[in-house]
Design an enzyme around this catalytic site. Structure first.
Site, PDB file in Angstrom:
ATOM      1  N   GLY A  15       0.104   5.134   1.540  1.00 17.62           N
ATOM      2  CA  GLY A  15      -0.866   4.060   1.724  1.00 17.62           C
ATOM      3  C   GLY A  15      -2.261   4.603   1.977  1.00 17.62           C
ATOM      4  N   GLU A 116       4.081  10.658   6.905  1.00 21.01           N
ATOM      5  CA  GLU A 116       5.385  11.305   7.030  1.00 21.01           C
ATOM      6  C   GLU A 116       6.085  11.447   5.685  1.00 21.01           C
ATOM      7  OE1 GLU A 116       9.745  11.463   7.650  1.00 21.01           O
ATOM      8  OE2 GLU A 116       8.604   9.778   6.837  1.00 21.01           O
ATOM      9  N   ASP A 140      -1.026   4.199  11.347  1.00 19.60           N
ATOM     10  CA  ASP A 140      -0.037   3.910  12.396  1.00 19.60           C
ATOM     11  C   ASP A 140      -0.009   4.965  13.500  1.00 19.60           C
ATOM     12  OD1 ASP A 140       0.693   1.665  11.021  1.00 19.60           O
ATOM     13  OD2 ASP A 140       2.508   2.525  10.151  1.00 19.60           O
TER      14      ASP A 140
END
EC number: 2.7.1.11
Length: 356
Positions: A15, A116, A140
């Site tokens: 993203g 990640e 995040d």
């Protein structure tokens, strides 16, 4: 005979987040100071599988990128690079094809900017011999191995500004305002923004809640003369005994509206729901994210110069260091339910929905 110019590659994957272009800029400028050539790969790792999916990046290409959101290289969180299920080397294996492409481009290093999932792919490529160096990105802030990922600070700024704005309209109409923010598996944005914006309730994935306890908080504020309430909920938050909510296959969301509907039923109050969504990803990065992104990009090039591969640049305290990619992919950086931040919030009367 002149020596062959050193060449490194850079890609953005997953993203988008504010600060991606700032990293690219720092990589190009730092590599240029060493006399190296930088190859920008389009569309994340997918660009390693296509033809003509890359281009040379010069200092002229990165002028004006510091305040610019998004990524000039484009990005994707879909494609061919799922989990490797076999150690067998096949020409059809996208990982094998990617490593071959890296070799054919003559890259001294490939800098992979992402979260990640991105670093997990980078780790698999490294196991096959690719000289990869990771840069931690995610709004995040859930990537292990680093104290902070770039993109988080800007998302926090957007979420906090939204809470500030919702306060005035909530107070004017005696409403309950529910703000849903991003946070698939962790509640860093909700927790930080909730504290910074003065929320009354914060709901995060790490602390399952009961809607009855949230309703009790709303009633308690009414009884104290505060006829409005601000509730911040991470998209991955879930009621006790329940599960995450999805608005479509593979897309988290809907918890904010569920909380709003349940509170209207339990309290009888006028409840409005705002889903912040991709506003948290877009726009110009904050000064902090510009600085952190720049430091990460420069450090990644320095790691390449020292021949450090299979690692990710990371913030530890005040310094940028490198950590093994395996550490970054080993677990998620979650909010600890008994952390200082959570205890601070509880001491201020903020409810997490788990209290008896």
């Amino acid at each position: 005979m002149a020596s062959k110019k050193q060449r490194i590659g850079v890609l953005t994957s997953g993203g988008d987040a504010p600060g991606l272009n700032a990293v690219i800029r720092a990589v190009v400028k730092s590599a240029s100071s060493l006399g190296w050539e930088v190859i920008g790969i389009h569309d994340g790792f997918e660009g390693l599988l296509g033809t003509k999916s890359y281009r040379v990046l010069t200092n002229a290409d990165v002028q004006g990128l510091l305040p610019r959101g998004g990524t000039i290289l484009r990005t994707t969180n879909k494609g061919h690079f799922g989990p490797r299920r076999s150690d067998e080397l096949s020409e059809a294996d996208p990982y094998v094809r990617a490593v071959k492409a890296i070799e054919e481009m003559g890259l001294r290093a490939l800098i992979t900017i992402g979260g990640e999932g991105t670093q997990r792919i980078a780790l698999e490529l490294h196991k096959l011999g690719a000289p990869v160096i990771g840069v931690p990105k995610t709004i995040d802030n859930d990537l292990a191995g680093t104290d902070r990922t770039f993109g988080f600070d800007t998302a926090l700024q957007v979420a906090t500004d939204a809470i500030d704005r919702l306060h005035t309209t909530a107070a004017s109409h005696n409403r309950v305002m529910v703000l849903e923010v991003m946070g698939r598996h962790t509640g860093w944005i909700a927790l930080h923004a909730g504290l910074a914006g003065g929320a009354d309730v914060i709901l995060i994935p790490e602390i399952p809640f009961t809607i009855e306890r949230v309703a009790e908080k709303v009633h308690a504020r009414d009884a104290q003369g505060s006829a409005f309430s601000i509730i911040v909920v991470a998209e991955g938050a879930r009621p006790r005994g329940g599960s995450e909510m999805y608005i479509a296959e593979g897309r988290l969301g809907g918890i904010g509206h569920w909380v709003g509907e349940q509170l209207e039923r339990l309290t009888g109050k006028d409840v409005r729901v705002v889903v912040l969504g991709h506003l948290q990803r877009g726009g110009s990065p904050s000064p902090y994210d510009r600085l952190l992104s720049t430091r990460y990009g420069a450090a990644a090039v320095q790691a390449a110069a020292r021949g450090i591969y299979g690692e990710m640049v990371a913030l530890r305290g005040q310094d940028i260091v490198t950590v093994p990619l395996a550490e970054a992919c080993g677990y998620l950086n979650r909010v600890r339910p008994h952390s200082d931040l959570v205890l601070c919030a509880r001491s201020l009367g903020i409810v997490f929905g788990d209290e008896l």
